[in-house]
Design an enzyme around this catalytic site. Structure first.
Site, PDB file in Angstrom:
ATOM      1  CG  HIS A   1       0.662   2.851  12.669  1.00 22.65           C
ATOM      2  ND1 HIS A   1      -0.601   2.347  12.891  1.00 22.65           N
ATOM      3  CD2 HIS A   1       1.043   2.358  11.467  1.00 22.65           C
ATOM      4  CE1 HIS A   1      -0.944   1.569  11.876  1.00 22.65           C
ATOM      5  NE2 HIS A   1       0.040   1.555  10.996  1.00 22.65           N
TER       6      HIS A   1
ATOM      7  CD  GLU B   1      -2.670  -1.578   6.007  1.00 25.08           C
ATOM      8  OE1 GLU B   1      -2.706  -2.585   6.731  1.00 25.08           O
ATOM      9  OE2 GLU B   1      -2.238  -0.472   6.427  1.00 25.08           O
ATOM     10  CD  GLU B   2      -1.223   2.610   7.580  1.00 21.41           C
ATOM     11  OE1 GLU B   2      -1.887   2.261   8.570  1.00 21.41           O
ATOM     12  OE2 GLU B   2      -0.057   2.256   7.383  1.00 21.41           O
TER      13      GLU B   2
ATOM     14  CG  HIS C   1      -0.394   0.041   2.524  1.00 20.66           C
ATOM     15  ND1 HIS C   1      -0.164   1.217   3.201  1.00 20.66           N
ATOM     16  CD2 HIS C   1       0.002  -0.961   3.359  1.00 20.66           C
ATOM     17  CE1 HIS C   1       0.349   0.940   4.401  1.00 20.66           C
ATOM     18  NE2 HIS C   1       0.469  -0.367   4.524  1.00 20.66           N
TER      19      HIS C   1
ATOM     20  CB  THR D   1     -25.322   7.266  45.705  1.00 19.01           C
ATOM     21  OG1 THR D   1     -26.150   8.414  45.707  1.00 19.01           O
ATOM     22  CG2 THR D   1     -24.180   7.457  46.671  1.00 19.01           C
TER      23      THR D   1
ATOM     24  NE  ARG E   1      -6.765  -9.880  18.446  1.00 14.31           N
ATOM     25  CZ  ARG E   1      -6.695  -9.028  17.439  1.00 14.31           C
ATOM     26  NH1 ARG E   1      -6.429  -9.455  16.208  1.00 14.31           N
ATOM     27  NH2 ARG E   1      -6.897  -7.748  17.630  1.00 14.31           N
TER      28      ARG E   1
ATOM     29  CB  SER F   1      -6.612 -10.341  12.641  1.00 12.94           C
ATOM     30  OG  SER F   1      -6.884 -10.942  13.880  1.00 12.94           O
TER      31      SER F   1
ATOM     32  CG  HIS G   1     -30.787   7.334  45.610  1.00 11.48           C
ATOM     33  ND1 HIS G   1     -30.280   6.728  46.726  1.00 11.48           N
ATOM     34  CD2 HIS G   1     -30.395   8.630  45.682  1.00 11.48           C
ATOM     35  CE1 HIS G   1     -29.631   7.615  47.455  1.00 11.48           C
ATOM     36  NE2 HIS G   1     -29.685   8.789  46.839  1.00 11.48           N
TER      37      HIS G   1
ATOM     38  CG  ASP H   1      -2.890   3.948   2.592  1.00  8.40           C
ATOM     39  OD1 ASP H   1      -2.315   2.871   2.281  1.00  8.40           O
ATOM     40  OD2 ASP H   1      -3.810   3.991   3.431  1.00  8.40           O
TER      41      ASP H   1
ATOM     42  CG  ASP I   1       2.824   0.757   7.864  1.00 10.37           C
ATOM     43  OD1 ASP I   1       2.339   0.146   6.898  1.00 10.37           O
ATOM     44  OD2 ASP I   1       2.154   1.069   8.874  1.00 10.37           O
TER      45      ASP I   1
END
Lengths: 459, 459
Positions: free
Chosen positions: A432, A158-159, A92, A320, A333, A404, A218, A94, A125
Site C-alpha cells: 500500500h 480486494e483493494e 487477488h 463560544t 476488535r 480482521s 451560545h 488487483d 500484495d
C-alpha cells in the site's frame, strides 16, 4: 522416489518464475481507478491463460454487486485425484493505486530488482504471493500429478473491499466446495520466522450520536445549564473502559476464549521488543489492558478504540458555541468466543445507561465481522508446519493477527471450509506504500512452500 | 417645574422618532460585507448629521487595526454643564448580515410594522436601542438644557468583533473620559421586567491538542497497544469535571465571589421556569453544578464547556483507524474573583497531569476576557433603578448575564469608568436571526428611560 520426498528446491526455475511474475506486475491493474478497467481484464486474462497452460479448466467470470458490474474473477480447477482433499487457493490480482508516484525510486509498474528485492506495485500484495501458488502448482506438475485437487479463485476487487465477492461465493458455492482454503495475502511475523496465522480478530463498529439542545447555543448565555453533547460524549467514551483498560460493557467478556498457557509461552518466545514496537510508531508508551503482553493484547484480547470524533467548532481560533450534536465512531476488535451482533447489541443497550442527563443518544451499527481461529491441532495447521519446516529448516511460528480479513469470515460462512493463512511477505515490504517490494527469496520460498504444502495436504 | 419633574412621556413625538429610526434602518450597514462599505459611511454620516442638529460637536473618525482600515466611529459630545457628571453613551450602527434573506417576512432593510413591532435588520441590535438614546437626549433638549455632559461613541464594527475599538479607545482616552459608560445593546430579562444588568462572566478559552503515534495506524494491527489520542482526549475532558458538575482543576474556584443571600433571593423572585427554559431549547434536562439554581449557574457560577472536538475519521461509514492526533476547544466562563490569565495557566498545568500514558498534550491559550460586576450600591445603579421605575412603574430587576461583552472589559480597562448596562430589547426580538424586530413600545420606553436616566445621573 515420490515427489513428496524430492528436494523441490533444486528444481526451481527461478529465472522463469521471475520473468512471468514481472510480466504480471507490468499490468497496472488498479481496481480503484476506472481508467484501468482494460488493465483489469488484461491481468485476469494473463492468469487464466497461464492456468490453462497448466492444464486447468479456467475462465474469467464477470461479477456484480448491487446491479453494478465489478471486476472479473479468475476461476480455475484441476480435479485430478478423486478421494484426495480439495484445496481452494484464494488470491487477488488487483493492486493499490500507485500514488504518490513521485516517491517511487523506480516506476511502480516496471518491476526492478535492487538488493535482492523486486520493487513494483503488487509485488507482495498480492500478485507475488498469489503467483507463488501458481508456480508451486507448476513445480509439482513438472514432477508428476498433483497430490490434491486444486481450485484457484483470484479476484480483482480486494483493494476496494471485495464488494462482489460474497455474492460470487454464494452463487458458486457448490463449485467452490473445498476441504481447506489457502490464502497468502499478508505478512510473516519477522524475517527469520516462517509463520502460520491461525487467528484473526473480529469487529463490531458503531457510531454514537449525541443530541443536546435542538440547536447550537451560545456558551455564554447557556453555559452552566444547557446539556453539552460533546462533554456527554466524552463521559460516555470514558464510561466504556476502566482504568485497567478493560471494557466495562456488561457481558462484553462473556465467552471470550482464554489464552492457553501454551499460546502465551509460544508468543513470549517470538522475537518481539516493546521498545522497538513503540519506537516504530513514535509512541512513548503502549497502553492497554493490564495483565497481558503486547502481542497478547494485539492478537487475543478484545479492544475498544474511538476511530473518529466530531462536534461543535473545529476551525481556527475560538467560537463560544455549545453544539447541538456530537458523534463518534467506536470500534471493538473481537476475539474467538465473541459474536459481533451480540456485542453491538450490548453496546446499544449500555450506552444509554451511562449517558448523562439532558442528552439523547443513538448507537448505530455500522459494520461487523466474525473473529476467526483455526484449531492449532487441525491437520491443516500441522501440514503447514511441516511444509514450512522443509523450506526454512525451522519450525513455524503460530501467530494471530489483530486485524480482521472480512473475506475470511465470508469464506467460512459461505463455503463452510477452514481457512489456512500462510503468508510469504513481510511488513517491511510496505504494501500500500510507495516502493512496495517483495524479496526474491521470499517469492521462491513461497513457491516451494506452496508445493510442499499441497504435498503435505495430500498425505 | 424642572424637567426632572415633567412627565416626559406626554412630550414624546412618537411619529418623528419612528420616521427617523426607519430612515437609519433602511441603510444596509452590514459590517461583515465589504460590498456595503459605502452604506457604512452613509449610516455614520446620518448619525453625525443628526447629532450635529442637536447641537453636538460631532465627527466621523476613520479607524484601523493592524494596518487595515476599519469602519468609522461616530463621535459626538456636548459638554454643557461643568461640574455635572459626564455620561458616555456607547452603541453601534453596524448590523448582522441579513442571510438567509428568504426567511424574512418583509424585506430586512425596509422597516415594516406588524402587531406593534418594527421588523428590520438592526431594529433592536443595535440601531433601535442606540437611537433611543439620541432621541432621549433630543427629548431633554426640547425642555431645556442637558442635565449632564453627554458623549456619544457609535461604532461600526461590533458585529465583527470590534477589532479597531481598543486601539480607538486607547488613542482617544482623554477625550472619551467619562464618569459612567451607558450601553443598551442587549435584552431585558423578560417582557414585563425592566432590567439593569450588573454582571458579565469572563472567559478563558483554550485548545487541547493530543498526539499519540507519529502517524495514523490501522486499528486492527495496533488496537490494544497503540495510544489512542481520541480516547485520551475523552479521558482528559472527563477529568476536568466531577460528577457534581464542579470543575476539578486545582485552584479553579479560589477567589470566586460567593452569591450573597440578597442576590439569591432577588433572582429567585424573577419570573423564571426551568421547564420553560428547557423547553425553549428542546432539552430534556438542565444539567449543571449541584447546589445552585439555573439562573445562579448561568450568571454567577463558572463553567467549563467543550466547544468543539475533532479527530480521526468523520465521514460516512466506517474506517478502522487509530488517529495520530485529536483536539478540542474548551472554554471556561469565569465570574468575579477569577482572572482569565491565571485560569488559563491552571488549565495548562493540570491537563498534562491527567493525560493518560503514551500521549503528548499541548494546551494553547486562545482567548480570554475579564468578568465584570458593578457594585449594586453604586449611585449609577440606583439612578438607573429610579429611571426605570419612572418609565415602567415598577422596580428594576438586577440581573447578570452569562455571556461576556469584550468591549465592556475594554472600556473599564482603557477608560477606567464603570459601565451601566440598561437594555431595552428582548430575547424574542431575535437579534442576528431573520425577522429581527423591536417592539415600538420598547423603543419609546427606551427613549424615555434614556431621558430620565440622564436626569437621574445629573441629580
Amino acid at each position: 522416489m515420490t515427489t513428496s520426498q524430492t528436494d523441490l528446491a533444486a528444481l526451481l526455475n527461478r529465472e522463469e518464475a521471475e520473468r512471468e511474475l514481472f510480466e504480471l506486475l507490468r499490468i497496472p491493474s488498479v481496481s480503484a481507478d476506472p481508467t484501468h478497467a482494460e488493465d483489469m481484464g488484461r491481468a485476469a486474462g494473463f492468469l487464466r491463460a497461464k492456468l490453462e497452460s497448466l492444464g486447468f479448466t479456467a475462465r474469467v467470470d464477470a461479477t456484480e454487486h448491487g446491479g453494478k458490474a465489478g471486476h472479473p474473477v479468475v476461476y480455475a480447477e484441476r480435479q485430478d485425484v478423486p478421494g484426495k482433499p480439495t484445496v481452494l487457493i484464494y488470491g487477488h490480482y488487483d493492486v493499490q493505486p500507485e500514488a504518490p508516484v513521485e516517491e517511487w525510486v523506480s516506476p511502480p509498474f516496471e518491476p526492478t530488482v535492487r538488493e535482492g528485492r523486486i520493487y513494483a506495485r503488487g509485488s507482495t500484495d498480492d500478485k507475488g504471493q498469489a503467483y507463488a501458488h501458481v508456480r508451486g502448482v507448476e513445480l509439482l506438475l513438472s514432477q508428476g500429478e498433483l497430490p490434491v485437487n486444486v481450485k484457484f479463485l483470484l479476484e480483482g476487487e480486494e483493494e476496494v473491499g471485495s464488494p462482489s465477492l460474497a455474492a460470487y461465493l454464494g452463487a458458486h458455492a457448490d463449485e467452490l466446495k473445498a476441504d481447506v482454503i489457502l490464502i497468502s495475502d499478508g505478512s510473516r511475523f519477522a524475517p527469520d520466522v516462517p509463520t502460520v496465522t491461525y487467528g484473526l480478530r473480529g469487529l463490531s463498529y458503531v457510531e454514537i450520536l449525541v443530541q443536546g439542545a435542538n440547536r447550537d447555543l451560545h456558551s455564554g448565555a447557556y453555559g452552566g445549564a444547557a446539556p453539552n453533547p460533546i462533554n456527554a460524549l466524552a463521559e460516555i467514551i470514558c464510561g466504556l473502559k476502566d482504568e485497567q483498560g478493560r471494557v466495562t460493557i456488561p457481558g462484553f467478556y462473556d465467552g471470550v476464549e482464554d489464552l492457553t498457557p501454551e499460546e502465551r509461552e509460544m508468543w513470549a518466545r517470538l522475537p518481539h521488543s516493546d521498545e522497538e514496537f513503540a519506537a516504530s510508531i513514535g509512541a512513548s508508551a503502549l497502553p492497554g489492558e493490564e495483565g497481558y503482553s503486547t502481542l497478547e493484547r494485539l492478537w487475543a484480547r478484545p479492544t475498544l478504540d474511538v476511530n473518529g470524533i466530531w462536534g461543535g467548532y473545529q476551525g481556527e481560533g475560538s467560537k463560544t458555541v455549545i453544539a447541538a450534536k456530537a458523534g463518534a465512531k467506536v470500534s471493538m476488535r473481537l476475539v474467538p468466543g465473541q459474536d459481533p451482533e451480540r456485542i453491538t447489541r450490548l453496546v446499544q443497550e449500555y450506552v444509554p445507561t451511562i449517558a448523562p442527563q439532558g442528552v439523547k443518544v443513538e448507537v448505530r451499527a455500522l459494520h461487523g465481522g466474525q473473529p476467526v481461529k483455526v484449531d492449532l491441532d487441525s491437520p491443516y495447521i500441522k501440514a503447514a508446519d511441516r511444509a514450512l519446516q522443509r523450506v526454512y529448516g525451522r519450525p513455524a511460528a503460530f501467530a494471530r493477527t489483530g486485524g480482521s480479513i472480512p473475506i475470511v469470515a465470508d469464506f467460512r460462512r459461505l463455503l463452510g471450509a477452514p481457512v489456512l493463512l500462510v503468508d510469504f511477505g513481510l511488513n517491511e515490504d510496505a504494501p500500500h506504500s510507495p516502493n512496495e517490494s517483495f524479496a526474491l527469496e521470499d517469492y521462491h520460498n513461497g513457491i516451494l512452500t506452496s508445493a510442499y504444502l499441497l504435498q503435505e495436504l495430500g498425505e
